[in-house]
Design an enzyme around this catalytic site. Structure first.
Site, mmCIF file in Angstrom:
data_model
loop_
_atom_site.group_PDB
_atom_site.id
_atom_site.type_symbol
_atom_site.label_atom_id
_atom_site.label_comp_id
_atom_site.label_asym_id
_atom_site.label_seq_id
_atom_site.Cartn_x
_atom_site.Cartn_y
_atom_site.Cartn_z
ATOM 1 N N LYS A 297 44.715 46.260 48.082
ATOM 2 C CA LYS A 297 43.872 47.427 47.822
ATOM 3 C C LYS A 297 43.242 47.977 49.110
ATOM 4 O O LYS A 297 43.007 49.188 49.211
ATOM 5 C CB LYS A 297 42.809 47.078 46.772
ATOM 6 C CG LYS A 297 43.402 46.799 45.379
ATOM 7 C CD LYS A 297 44.191 47.986 44.819
ATOM 8 C CE LYS A 297 44.660 47.774 43.381
ATOM 9 N NZ LYS A 297 45.389 48.932 42.831
ATOM 10 N N TYR B 208 45.342 40.519 46.229
ATOM 11 C CA TYR B 208 44.913 41.794 45.622
ATOM 12 C C TYR B 208 43.976 42.531 46.580
ATOM 13 O O TYR B 208 44.088 43.749 46.766
ATOM 14 C CB TYR B 208 44.207 41.502 44.294
ATOM 15 C CG TYR B 208 43.833 42.724 43.478
ATOM 16 C CD1 TYR B 208 44.746 43.308 42.599
ATOM 17 C CD2 TYR B 208 42.557 43.280 43.561
ATOM 18 C CE1 TYR B 208 44.387 44.423 41.832
ATOM 19 C CE2 TYR B 208 42.192 44.392 42.805
ATOM 20 C CZ TYR B 208 43.111 44.955 41.936
ATOM 21 O OH TYR B 208 42.754 46.055 41.176
HETATM 22 N N1 LIG Z 1 40.836 47.273 35.086
HETATM 23 C C1 LIG Z 1 40.066 47.167 36.141
HETATM 24 O O1 LIG Z 1 38.952 46.585 36.075
HETATM 25 C C2 LIG Z 1 40.485 47.766 37.469
HETATM 26 C C3 LIG Z 1 39.539 47.834 38.503
HETATM 27 C C4 LIG Z 1 39.916 48.373 39.712
HETATM 28 C C5 LIG Z 1 41.196 48.837 39.905
HETATM 29 N N2 LIG Z 1 42.093 48.751 38.888
HETATM 30 C C6 LIG Z 1 43.454 49.255 39.141
HETATM 31 O O2 LIG Z 1 43.776 50.228 38.178
HETATM 32 C C7 LIG Z 1 45.186 50.305 38.053
HETATM 33 C C8 LIG Z 1 45.570 50.322 36.574
HETATM 34 O O3 LIG Z 1 45.211 49.083 36.019
HETATM 35 P P1 LIG Z 1 44.644 48.924 34.541
HETATM 36 O O4 LIG Z 1 43.366 48.195 34.663
HETATM 37 O O5 LIG Z 1 44.704 50.190 33.806
HETATM 38 O O6 LIG Z 1 45.695 47.832 34.001
HETATM 39 P P2 LIG Z 1 46.665 47.787 32.746
HETATM 40 O O7 LIG Z 1 47.318 46.447 32.843
HETATM 41 O O8 LIG Z 1 45.950 48.133 31.491
HETATM 42 O O9 LIG Z 1 47.737 48.924 33.057
HETATM 43 C C9 LIG Z 1 48.646 48.814 34.123
HETATM 44 C C10 LIG Z 1 50.021 49.287 33.654
HETATM 45 O O10 LIG Z 1 50.910 49.156 34.778
HETATM 46 C C11 LIG Z 1 52.138 48.644 34.291
HETATM 47 N N3 LIG Z 1 52.839 47.944 35.364
HETATM 48 C C12 LIG Z 1 52.516 46.769 35.936
HETATM 49 N N4 LIG Z 1 53.427 46.415 36.839
HETATM 50 C C13 LIG Z 1 54.350 47.405 36.856
HETATM 51 C C14 LIG Z 1 55.571 47.592 37.562
HETATM 52 N N5 LIG Z 1 56.005 46.695 38.458
HETATM 53 N N6 LIG Z 1 56.286 48.705 37.335
HETATM 54 C C15 LIG Z 1 55.852 49.619 36.427
HETATM 55 N N7 LIG Z 1 54.734 49.466 35.713
HETATM 56 C C16 LIG Z 1 53.984 48.380 35.923
HETATM 57 C C17 LIG Z 1 51.748 47.707 33.162
HETATM 58 O O11 LIG Z 1 52.837 47.473 32.255
HETATM 59 C C18 LIG Z 1 50.585 48.433 32.526
HETATM 60 O O12 LIG Z 1 51.013 49.239 31.438
HETATM 61 C C19 LIG Z 1 45.751 49.138 38.855
HETATM 62 O O13 LIG Z 1 46.231 49.591 40.094
HETATM 63 C C20 LIG Z 1 44.547 48.233 39.046
HETATM 64 O O14 LIG Z 1 44.654 47.456 40.219
HETATM 65 C C21 LIG Z 1 41.772 48.239 37.668
#
Ligand SMILES: NC(=O)c1ccc[n+]([C@@H]2O[C@H](COP(=O)([O-])OP(=O)(O)OC[C@H]3O[C@@H](n4cnc5c(N)ncnc54)[C@H](O)[C@@H]3O)[C@@H](O)[C@H]2O)c1
Length: 248
Positions: free
Chosen positions: A156, A152
């Site tokens: 990123k 990861y």
């Molecule tokens: N939640 C955190 O703490 C956090 C922190 C930093 C960065 N992020 C980043 O934010 C972004 C969104 O994550 P989130 O926290 O909202 O997670 P989440 O799991 O709530 O939402 C992510 C969505 O992406 C979809 N998804 C996953 N793989 C997929 C694929 N192969 N094709 C299509 N859709 C797909 C999932 O079904 C889900 O609905 C990600 O890139 C994550 O790395 C999240």
């Protein structure tokens, strides 16, 4: 400022079924956009359709597959003003010596290759229109080595490089490309530890430095700002939206 700054614009949002993607899709819709909402979960997209029936087109499928990217582009019908690359997955906090091949391949496919393919697909439309905005979701794990496992963290950091390179090549053609780097956000993302060593090494550090968990709407606000005209002179930025974590 207009209450509907995205009126008449088509914006693709990946990961729109949950968390940051869901918050971004609903905000863009409320601000007038025609939203192409993509997610691997058909069920989550169905719920989104129930929330916002008009003005959203959903595309379910795995964005790591070119076929899904093609279907998203077909849904846009030749016009894309904005692209929010948000879909992403975690890596079980696997440290280098414990990386499973399937974790490495899947995390890089979803977090990086899908972003590249979709961006590659929309750029010709944006370039020919002479305008467009792309926002990639990175992470605080793209600013340091201590916020996730190795796959990861690598994915990123690569998002940052992808953002800079895309901005470098296409800002002169009217297309801006930026990233946000969130800290912890209350979403559905799964983040179990699959490594005892990672838990020992990262666990105490996270406890002592982690800022309060943000709501997805807070990150969506930054994404929408970067997609909209108010950030017109911003391109190639990786904006921490992390409650000050990057400053620790
Ligand atoms: N939640 C955190 O703490 C956090 C922190 C930093 C960065 N992020 C980043 O934010 C972004 C969104 O994550 P989130 O926290 O909202 O997670 P989440 O799991 O709530 O939402 C992510 C969505 O992406 C979809 N998804 C996953 N793989 C997929 C694929 N192969 N094709 C299509 N859709 C797909 C999932 O079904 C889900 O609905 C990600 O890139 C994550 O790395 C999240």
């Amino acid at each position: 400022m207009s209450a509907a700054p995205f009126h008449g614009r088509t914006v693709i949002v990946t990961g729109a079924g949950s968390g940051i993607g869901h918050a971004t899709a609903t905000r863009l819709h409320a601000e007038g956009a025609r939203v192409i909402a993509a997610d691997i979960s058909r069920e989550r997209l169905r719920l989104l359709e129930e929330e916002i029936s008009d003005g959203v087109i959903t595309v379910d499928g795995d964005l790591a597959e070119q076929l899904t990217v093609d279907r998203v582009l077909a849904a846009a019908e030749g016009r894309v003003d904005g692209l929010a690359n948000i879909a992403g997955i975690m890596d079980g906090f696997e440290p280098t010596a414990e990386i499973r091949d399937d974790t490495w391949e899947r995390v890089l496919s979803v977090n990086l290759t899908a972003m590249m393919r979709l961006t590659r697909a929309v750029l010709p439309l944006m370039v020919s229109a002479g305008r467009g905005a792309i926002v990639n979701v990175g992470s605080e794990a793209g600013q340091r080595g201590s916020a996730a496992g190795t796959p990861y963290t690598v994915s990123k950091h690569a998002v940052n490089g992808f953002t800079l390179s895309t901005a470098f090549f296409y800002t002169p053609k009217g297309v801006r490309c930026n990233a946000v780097a969130p800290g912890p956000v209350a979403t559905s993302i799964e983040a179990p530890f699959r490594s005892d060593w990672a838990q020992q090494r990262i666990g105490p550090l996270l406890q002592s430095t982690l800022p309060p968990v943000a709501q997805p709407e807070t990150i969506a606000a930054a994404i929408c700002w970067l997609l909209g005209d108010e950030s017109a002179n911003v391109s190639g930025a990786v904006l921490p939206v992390d409650g000050g974590w990057a400053a620790v």
